[in-house]
Design an enzyme around this catalytic site. Structure first.
Site, PDB file in Angstrom:
ATOM      1  N   GLU A  92       9.232   9.045  -0.602  1.00  0.00           N
ATOM      2  CA  GLU A  92       8.523   9.612   0.542  1.00  0.00           C
ATOM      3  C   GLU A  92       8.441   8.610   1.679  1.00  0.00           C
ATOM      4  O   GLU A  92       8.354   7.411   1.453  1.00  0.00           O
ATOM      5  CB  GLU A  92       7.063   9.871   0.181  1.00  0.00           C
ATOM      6  N   CYS A 105       5.816   4.995   7.898  1.00  0.00           N
ATOM      7  CA  CYS A 105       5.369   4.339   6.669  1.00  0.00           C
ATOM      8  C   CYS A 105       6.532   4.448   5.677  1.00  0.00           C
ATOM      9  O   CYS A 105       6.961   5.545   5.321  1.00  0.00           O
ATOM     10  CB  CYS A 105       4.120   5.052   6.158  1.00  0.00           C
ATOM     11  N   CYS A 112       6.300   2.516  -8.909  1.00  0.00           N
ATOM     12  CA  CYS A 112       5.729   1.180  -8.699  1.00  0.00           C
ATOM     13  C   CYS A 112       5.172   0.680 -10.023  1.00  0.00           C
ATOM     14  O   CYS A 112       4.668   1.477 -10.812  1.00  0.00           O
ATOM     15  CB  CYS A 112       4.610   1.269  -7.665  1.00  0.00           C
ATOM     16  N   CYS A 116      -2.052   0.443  -9.576  1.00  0.00           N
ATOM     17  CA  CYS A 116      -3.363   0.577  -8.918  1.00  0.00           C
ATOM     18  C   CYS A 116      -3.975   1.944  -9.274  1.00  0.00           C
ATOM     19  O   CYS A 116      -3.288   2.969  -9.196  1.00  0.00           O
ATOM     20  CB  CYS A 116      -3.236   0.460  -7.405  1.00  0.00           C
ATOM     21  N   CYS A 119      -3.979   5.138  -6.860  1.00  0.00           N
ATOM     22  CA  CYS A 119      -2.697   5.469  -6.220  1.00  0.00           C
ATOM     23  C   CYS A 119      -1.849   6.399  -7.076  1.00  0.00           C
ATOM     24  O   CYS A 119      -1.673   6.165  -8.271  1.00  0.00           O
ATOM     25  CB  CYS A 119      -1.950   4.161  -5.971  1.00  0.00           C
ATOM     26  N   CYS A 336      -0.286   7.568  -0.279  1.00  0.00           N
ATOM     27  CA  CYS A 336       0.863   7.058  -1.006  1.00  0.00           C
ATOM     28  C   CYS A 336       1.134   7.794  -2.324  1.00  0.00           C
ATOM     29  O   CYS A 336       0.288   7.847  -3.202  1.00  0.00           O
ATOM     30  CB  CYS A 336       0.572   5.575  -1.226  1.00  0.00           C
TER      31      CYS A 336
HETATM   32  S1  SF4 Z   1      -1.072   1.147  -4.084  1.00  0.00           S
HETATM   33 FE1  SF4 Z   1       0.442   2.238  -5.321  1.00  0.00          FE
HETATM   34  S2  SF4 Z   1       2.409   1.767  -4.411  1.00  0.00           S
HETATM   35 FE2  SF4 Z   1       0.939   0.295  -3.604  1.00  0.00          FE
HETATM   36  S3  SF4 Z   1       1.108  -1.443  -5.023  1.00  0.00           S
HETATM   37 FE3  SF4 Z   1      -0.549  -0.171  -5.836  1.00  0.00          FE
HETATM   38  S4  SF4 Z   1       0.488   1.178  -7.312  1.00  0.00           S
HETATM   39 FE4  SF4 Z   1       2.074   0.280  -6.014  1.00  0.00          FE
END
Ligand code: SF4
Length: 348
Positions: A92, A105, A112, A116, A119, A336
Site C-alpha cells: 500500500e 506515504c 514487517c 508493533c 499496527c 498502516c
Molecule cells: S508500525 Fe507496523 S510497519 Fe511500522 S515498524 Fe511497527 S509493525 Fe512495522
C-alpha cells in the site's frame, strides 16, 4: 536472465554502460530517462543508440506495479493505493493532501517483522523486502495519479508498510535516486524516514550525510509500556533512544520527530506526558501526537480529544514542541496496513 534496470543507481548504470561497450555517461542518460522522466520503454530513449538499447532490451526490463485498488477518503480526499507486485504480493501507498503539501506515504517491505501491537502490517508478518524499483515506482505511480489533476508530490514519508531501516541497502539506494537533481529531485527537507527504533541502522544512515528528516516511533513514556506494544524495545529501549539522539550529528535547527500514537488509558495521561518531559527536555526533538485510529480487529481505543490537548499542553509548557497530527483517511482504513489487511481478508 532478466534484471530490473530500475533497481540500479547512477554509478551502477555507468558501470553497466561500460560493460556493454558504451561510454559511462550513457549511464547518466539512462538514469535521467528512468527516474527523471519515468520512461519505462528503451525504444523511447531517443538520445541512446539503437545498438545499446537493443542490448539493454535483451537482459533488462522495468519493475511493474499494477494499481489494484484506490480508496478515496470522503473526509479529507486522501487516497490509499493498493499495488499488486509482479509476484502477486500487495503493498500500500497513501496520498495525503494538507494545505499546500501533497505527501506520499511509501512502503519499504511486504509485511514487517517489528510486531508493533497497534499496527495491522505487523499481523501480516514479514514476507520480503521491496526492491529499489518497487520503492521508487510507488513514488512515480503516485505522481502519475496527481499529474492527471495538474498536481505533483511535494513530500515523501517512509511510513507505509515495513520498517525502512530493516531494508537499509535498498532504502539508501532509493534515497540517492529520490534526492538526485537528475533523479526524482526532492529536497532532503521534504523526505522523512520513520523508524520503530533500529538505532544501529539509524546511526549508519545518518553517518552517511543524508540530511533527510528522521522520525522515531516512540509511542510510550517508559520501557514497561513500550515493551508491551513494541517488541523492538527489548533490543533498543527508551534510554538507548535518548542516548542516540544525544550523539547523532543533528544539524542546528533540525529536530528529530518523536511519533507518539495516543491510545486511550494506555499512554495518554498527564503522568505519561511528564515522563516524556523528564526524558527529552532540552534535546533537539519535537513530538507528533497521532490519535489512534480504532479498527474492528483491535481492542485498543482512540483517546478523547481533551486528553490529547492536555498531553500536548504539558509538553509545550515544558519547552517541547508538540503537534497533534491530523489523522488521514479514517474512513478508508488509511493507517498502516489496514487496507492491505482488509483486502487480503476479503480476497483470500
Ligand atoms: S508500525 Fe507496523 S510497519 Fe511500522 S515498524 Fe511497527 S509493525 Fe512495522
Amino acid at each position: 536472465m532478466n534484471f530490473k534496470i530500475d533497481c540500479l543507481s547512477k554509478e551502477e548504470l555507468q558501470k553497466l554502460a561500460k560493460i556493454l561497450g558504451e561510454k559511462p555517461y550513457r549511464g547518466n542518460q539512462l538514469f535521467k530517462w528512468i527516474y527523471q522522466k519515468g520512461v519505462l520503454d528503451f525504444s523511447l530513449m531517443t538520445d541512446i543508440s539503437k545498438t545499446f538499447r537493443e542490448k539493454l532490451n535483451q537482459s533488462y526490463s522495468f519493475t511493474k506495479l499494477k494499481i489494484e485498488h484506490i480508496a478515496t477518503s470522503k473526509l479529507d480526499g486522501s487516497k490509499k493505493i493498493l499495488f499488486r507486485l509482479e509476484d502477486n504480493n500487495f503493498i500500500e501507498s497513501v496520498l495525503m493532501f494538507d494545505d499546500d503539501r501533497i505527501t506520499a506515504c511509501i512502503s519499504t517491505q511486504i509485511g514487517c517483522r517489528m510486531g508493533c501491537k497497534f499496527c495491522n502490517t505487523a499481523k501480516v508478518g514479514f514476507i520480503r523486502n521491496l526492491t529499489v524499483g518497487e520503492i521508487i515506482r510507488q513514488i512515480i505511480e503516485l505522481n502519475n495519479i496527481l499529474t492527471e489533476t495538474g498536481n505533483k508530490l511535494t513530500n515523501i514519508v517512509f511510513m507505509g508498510m515495513g520498517e525502512p531501516l530493516d531494508n537499509l541497502d535498498n532504502l539508501e539506494k532509493s534515497l540517492e535516486i529520490i534526492l538526485a537533481e537528475d533523479g526524482l529531485n526532492f529536497s532532503h527537507r521534504k523526505v522523512t524516514i520513520s523508524t520503530a527504533g533500529l538505532l544501529d541502522k539509524l546511526e549508519k544512515l545518518t553517518n552517511k550525510d543524508f540530511k533527510v528528516n528522521i522520525a522515531i516511533s516512540l509511542n510510550a513514556p517508559d520501557n514497561k509500556k513500550r515493551n508491551s506494544i513494541m517488541p523492538v524495545n527489548k533490543k533498543f529501549d527508551i534510554n538507548d533512544i535518548v542516548n542516540t539522539i544525544k550523539k547523532l550529528p543533528i544539524p542546528k535547527r533540525k529536530r528529530i520527530t518523536l511519533e507518539y500514537v495516543m491510545i486511550k488509558n494506555f499512554n495518554d495521561s498527564t503522568k505519561d506526558a511528564l515522563k516524556l518531559v523528564k526524558l527529552f527536555k532540552g534535546l533537539p526533538v519535537k513530538v507528533n501526537l497521532i490519535i489512534y485510529n480504532k479498527t474492528k480487529e483491535s481492542d485498543l481505543d482512540s483517546p478523547d480529544l481533551n486528553s490529547a490537548l492536555n498531553f500536548q499542553k504539558t509538553l509545550i509548557n515544558n519547552g517541547i514542541a508538540t503537534f497533534i497530527r491530523k489523522s488521514f483517511g479514517a474512513d478508508i482504513e488509511a493507517a498502516c496496513g489496514q487496507l492491505y489487511a482488509s483486502y487480503i481478508d476479503k480476497t483470500l
